[in-house]
Design an enzyme around this catalytic site. Structure first.
Site, PDB file in Angstrom:
ATOM      1  N   ARG A 148     -16.756 -24.060   1.736  1.00  0.00           N
ATOM      2  CA  ARG A 148     -16.492 -25.327   2.432  1.00  0.00           C
ATOM      3  C   ARG A 148     -17.542 -25.544   3.531  1.00  0.00           C
ATOM      4  NH1 ARG A 148     -10.883 -25.765   5.624  1.00  0.00           N
ATOM      5  NH2 ARG A 148     -11.816 -23.948   6.627  1.00  0.00           N
ATOM      6  N   SER A 200       0.811  -1.226   0.000  1.00  0.00           N
ATOM      7  CA  SER A 200       0.000   0.000   0.000  1.00  0.00           C
ATOM      8  C   SER A 200       0.843   1.275   0.000  1.00  0.00           C
ATOM      9  CB  SER A 200      -0.959  -0.004   1.191  1.00  0.00           C
ATOM     10  OG  SER A 200      -1.902  -1.031   1.032  1.00  0.00           O
ATOM     11  N   ALA A 260      -9.024 -13.523  -5.670  1.00  0.00           N
ATOM     12  CA  ALA A 260      -8.625 -12.499  -4.697  1.00  0.00           C
ATOM     13  C   ALA A 260      -7.229 -12.788  -4.146  1.00  0.00           C
ATOM     14  CB  ALA A 260      -9.634 -12.418  -3.558  1.00  0.00           C
ATOM     15  N   GLY A 313     -16.251 -18.960  -1.191  1.00  0.00           N
ATOM     16  CA  GLY A 313     -15.850 -18.436   0.116  1.00  0.00           C
ATOM     17  C   GLY A 313     -16.985 -17.658   0.765  1.00  0.00           C
ATOM     18  N   GLY A 344     -14.615 -12.671   5.239  1.00  0.00           N
ATOM     19  CA  GLY A 344     -14.670 -11.213   5.185  1.00  0.00           C
ATOM     20  C   GLY A 344     -14.659 -10.661   3.773  1.00  0.00           C
ATOM     21  N   LYS A 383     -10.602  -4.647  10.453  1.00  0.00           N
ATOM     22  CA  LYS A 383     -11.675  -4.083   9.610  1.00  0.00           C
ATOM     23  C   LYS A 383     -13.037  -4.022  10.306  1.00  0.00           C
ATOM     24  CE  LYS A 383      -9.666  -5.150   5.122  1.00  0.00           C
ATOM     25  NZ  LYS A 383      -9.923  -5.665   3.774  1.00  0.00           N
ATOM     26  N   ASP A 426     -13.283  -2.157  -0.672  1.00  0.00           N
ATOM     27  CA  ASP A 426     -12.923  -3.512  -1.122  1.00  0.00           C
ATOM     28  C   ASP A 426     -13.881  -3.992  -2.220  1.00  0.00           C
ATOM     29  OD1 ASP A 426     -10.656  -4.001   0.440  1.00  0.00           O
ATOM     30  OD2 ASP A 426     -11.844  -4.675   2.149  1.00  0.00           O
TER      31      ASP A 426
HETATM   32  N1  LIG Z   1      -6.890  -9.002  -3.614  1.00  0.00           N
HETATM   33  C1  LIG Z   1      -7.422  -8.348  -2.602  1.00  0.00           C
HETATM   34  O1  LIG Z   1      -7.613  -7.128  -2.650  1.00  0.00           O
HETATM   35  C2  LIG Z   1      -7.871  -9.097  -1.378  1.00  0.00           C
HETATM   36  C3  LIG Z   1      -8.670  -8.467  -0.423  1.00  0.00           C
HETATM   37  C4  LIG Z   1      -9.067  -9.209   0.694  1.00  0.00           C
HETATM   38  C5  LIG Z   1      -8.668 -10.529   0.837  1.00  0.00           C
HETATM   39  N2  LIG Z   1      -7.887 -11.112  -0.117  1.00  0.00           N
HETATM   40  C6  LIG Z   1      -7.485 -12.525   0.004  1.00  0.00           C
HETATM   41  O2  LIG Z   1      -8.668 -13.309   0.093  1.00  0.00           O
HETATM   42  C7  LIG Z   1      -8.433 -14.459   0.900  1.00  0.00           C
HETATM   43  C8  LIG Z   1      -9.525 -14.604   1.951  1.00  0.00           C
HETATM   44  O3  LIG Z   1      -9.502 -13.500   2.842  1.00  0.00           O
HETATM   45  P1  LIG Z   1     -10.666 -13.285   3.931  1.00  0.00           P
HETATM   46  O4  LIG Z   1     -10.285 -12.084   4.715  1.00  0.00           O
HETATM   47  O5  LIG Z   1     -11.995 -13.333   3.290  1.00  0.00           O
HETATM   48  O6  LIG Z   1     -10.465 -14.588   4.849  1.00  0.00           O
HETATM   49  P2  LIG Z   1     -11.474 -15.257   5.893  1.00  0.00           P
HETATM   50  O7  LIG Z   1     -12.516 -14.294   6.347  1.00  0.00           O
HETATM   51  O8  LIG Z   1     -10.624 -15.932   6.908  1.00  0.00           O
HETATM   52  O9  LIG Z   1     -12.236 -16.403   5.024  1.00  0.00           O
HETATM   53  C9  LIG Z   1     -11.516 -17.509   4.565  1.00  0.00           C
HETATM   54  C10 LIG Z   1     -12.368 -18.314   3.584  1.00  0.00           C
HETATM   55  O10 LIG Z   1     -11.539 -19.351   3.032  1.00  0.00           O
HETATM   56  C11 LIG Z   1     -12.170 -20.611   3.245  1.00  0.00           C
HETATM   57  N3  LIG Z   1     -11.142 -21.634   3.447  1.00  0.00           N
HETATM   58  C12 LIG Z   1     -10.047 -21.548   4.259  1.00  0.00           C
HETATM   59  N4  LIG Z   1      -9.324 -22.686   4.167  1.00  0.00           N
HETATM   60  C13 LIG Z   1      -9.982 -23.502   3.305  1.00  0.00           C
HETATM   61  C14 LIG Z   1      -9.721 -24.813   2.800  1.00  0.00           C
HETATM   62  N5  LIG Z   1      -8.644 -25.511   3.161  1.00  0.00           N
HETATM   63  N6  LIG Z   1     -10.599 -25.321   1.902  1.00  0.00           N
HETATM   64  C15 LIG Z   1     -11.685 -24.639   1.509  1.00  0.00           C
HETATM   65  N7  LIG Z   1     -11.992 -23.389   1.943  1.00  0.00           N
HETATM   66  C16 LIG Z   1     -11.138 -22.824   2.842  1.00  0.00           C
HETATM   67  C17 LIG Z   1     -13.045 -20.421   4.469  1.00  0.00           C
HETATM   68  O11 LIG Z   1     -14.045 -21.413   4.479  1.00  0.00           O
HETATM   69  P3  LIG Z   1     -14.801 -21.839   5.858  1.00  0.00           P
HETATM   70  O12 LIG Z   1     -15.882 -20.819   6.074  1.00  0.00           O
HETATM   71  O13 LIG Z   1     -15.299 -23.215   5.586  1.00  0.00           O
HETATM   72  O14 LIG Z   1     -13.757 -21.800   6.949  1.00  0.00           O
HETATM   73  C18 LIG Z   1     -13.582 -19.005   4.211  1.00  0.00           C
HETATM   74  O15 LIG Z   1     -14.644 -19.021   3.289  1.00  0.00           O
HETATM   75  C19 LIG Z   1      -7.020 -14.283   1.478  1.00  0.00           C
HETATM   76  O16 LIG Z   1      -6.129 -15.049   0.707  1.00  0.00           O
HETATM   77  C20 LIG Z   1      -6.721 -12.816   1.269  1.00  0.00           C
HETATM   78  O17 LIG Z   1      -5.332 -12.572   1.084  1.00  0.00           O
HETATM   79  C21 LIG Z   1      -7.487 -10.421  -1.216  1.00  0.00           C
END
Ligand SMILES: NC(=O)c1ccc[n+]([C@@H]2O[C@H](COP(=O)([O-])OP(=O)(O)OC[C@H]3O[C@@H](n4cnc5c(N)ncnc54)[C@H](OP(=O)(O)O)[C@@H]3O)[C@@H](O)[C@H]2O)c1
Length: 278
Positions: free
Chosen positions: A164, A32, A224, A140, A143, A81, A117
């Site tokens: 999942r 950032s 993402a 997914g 968040g 957040k 976002d």
């Molecule tokens: N590019 C961007 O601007 C941006 C912005 C935000 C986030 N991201 C990326 O997006 C990803 C998720 O972030 P988040 O903040 O949403 O995370 P989060 O709230 O922790 O959610 C994680 C998600 O991944 C699933 N998951 C985790 N391990 C898994 C597995 N082994 N098999 C299947 N599903 C699995 C979880 O499923 P369950 O509900 O079953 O646990 C949940 O739906 C991260 O990699 C982050 O770096 C990117």
């Protein structure tokens, strides 16, 4: 010199250098500051952007410090957040609907929370495809899924949430007016023009959340996950003939939207994207 470059020159005339930043923990290797500082330089804005590593128990004191020091804008990243909301004077309707704030902007002596976002995700997709009337699948239910589903609905797409933990997908779908929910394995039976991965599967690994054969060759696929830049899901999608958008673009566009909100200038998206890569 481009038009935007000259236009920014008279920003906050006579004022001290404006300080902006991001609060997150751990600070890791956030891109950032590089993106925002490159944009400030390009636009001729007298401002600096720094990363603040703030552990959860210090968030309240950090926000009080930001108020006292007159910081102009703060980005808010993980894990703050949701918790940041109680320290603000106002949270706008979009951020309340998404349930998370990633941007705090100072307006007078008030701190206002908002969320870019969702704009990051939709603008990244809109580089490749229209969203009005599109059939979208979001993988997914965490968040980032909340922001992406809200954004797709806002742009007029119908959305199915696959996760999942199916109960979480169902709860998110109900709350944000998605058309349906199910397990990740339902992708093959779910027609999709747009596919967005918001699970953490693929993060620093070679795994994909779905079988390659389940991806529609006609879809536009956004992952993402941006580390690695070219994930297994994106490679599989390309091999199927689908169009792909890397997670970097979601990050770049959400940062661009933050800059626009604070300065009122059109963000130099390509400059910010180059800075992300440097
Ligand atoms: N590019 C961007 O601007 C941006 C912005 C935000 C986030 N991201 C990326 O997006 C990803 C998720 O972030 P988040 O903040 O949403 O995370 P989060 O709230 O922790 O959610 C994680 C998600 O991944 C699933 N998951 C985790 N391990 C898994 C597995 N082994 N098999 C299947 N599903 C699995 C979880 O499923 P369950 O509900 O079953 O646990 C949940 O739906 C991260 O990699 C982050 O770096 C990117």
């Amino acid at each position: 010199m481009g038009q935007a470059e000259g236009k920014g020159r008279d920003f906050s005339p006579g004022a001290a250098t404006a300080v902006c930043g991001v609060v997150l923990h751990p600070a890791g290797h956030t891109r950032s500051p590089a993106m925002h500082n490159a944009a400030f330089r390009f636009l001729g804005i007298d401002a600096v952007y720094v990363a603040f590593d703030v552990p959860p128990e210090e968030l309240g004191r950090a926000l009080a410090g930001a108020r006292a020091l007159g910081l102009r804008q703060l980005a808010v990243s993980l894990p703050h957040k949701v918790a940041v909301m109680e320290h603000l004077d106002e949270v706008d309707a979009t951020a309340r609907a998404i349930g998370a704030v990633n941007t705090v902007t100072r307006e007078g002596d008030r701190l206002i929370g908002s969320n870019t976002d969702w704009l990051g995700a939709v603008r990244a997709l809109e580089q490749e495809t229209g969203l009005e009337g599109a059939r979208a699948v979001v993988l997914g239910a965490g968040g980032s899924a909340r922001a992406v589903v809200w954004g797709l609905r806002e742009r007029g797409a119908s959305v199915t949430v696959l996760n999942r933990s199916v109960d979480k997908a169902e709860a998110l779908a109900r709350e944000l007016d998605a058309a349906g929910a199910g397990p990740l394995s339902a992708l093959a039976a779910t027609p999709h023009d747009v596919l967005v991965n918001t699970t953490s599967v693929g993060l620093r690994s070679d795994a994909s959340p779905v079988a390659a054969g389940a991806i529609s060759p006609d879809a536009t696929v956004l992952d993402a996950v941006y580390d690695p830049r070219d994930t297994r899901l994106l490679q599989d999608a390309r091999a199927r003939g689908a169009r792909t958008v890397a997670g970097k673009w979601m990050l770049v566009h959400q940062a661009a939207a933050q800059l626009e909100r604070w300065t009122g200038h059109a963000a130099p998206v390509d400059v910010m994207a180059d800075a992300f890569d440097d």
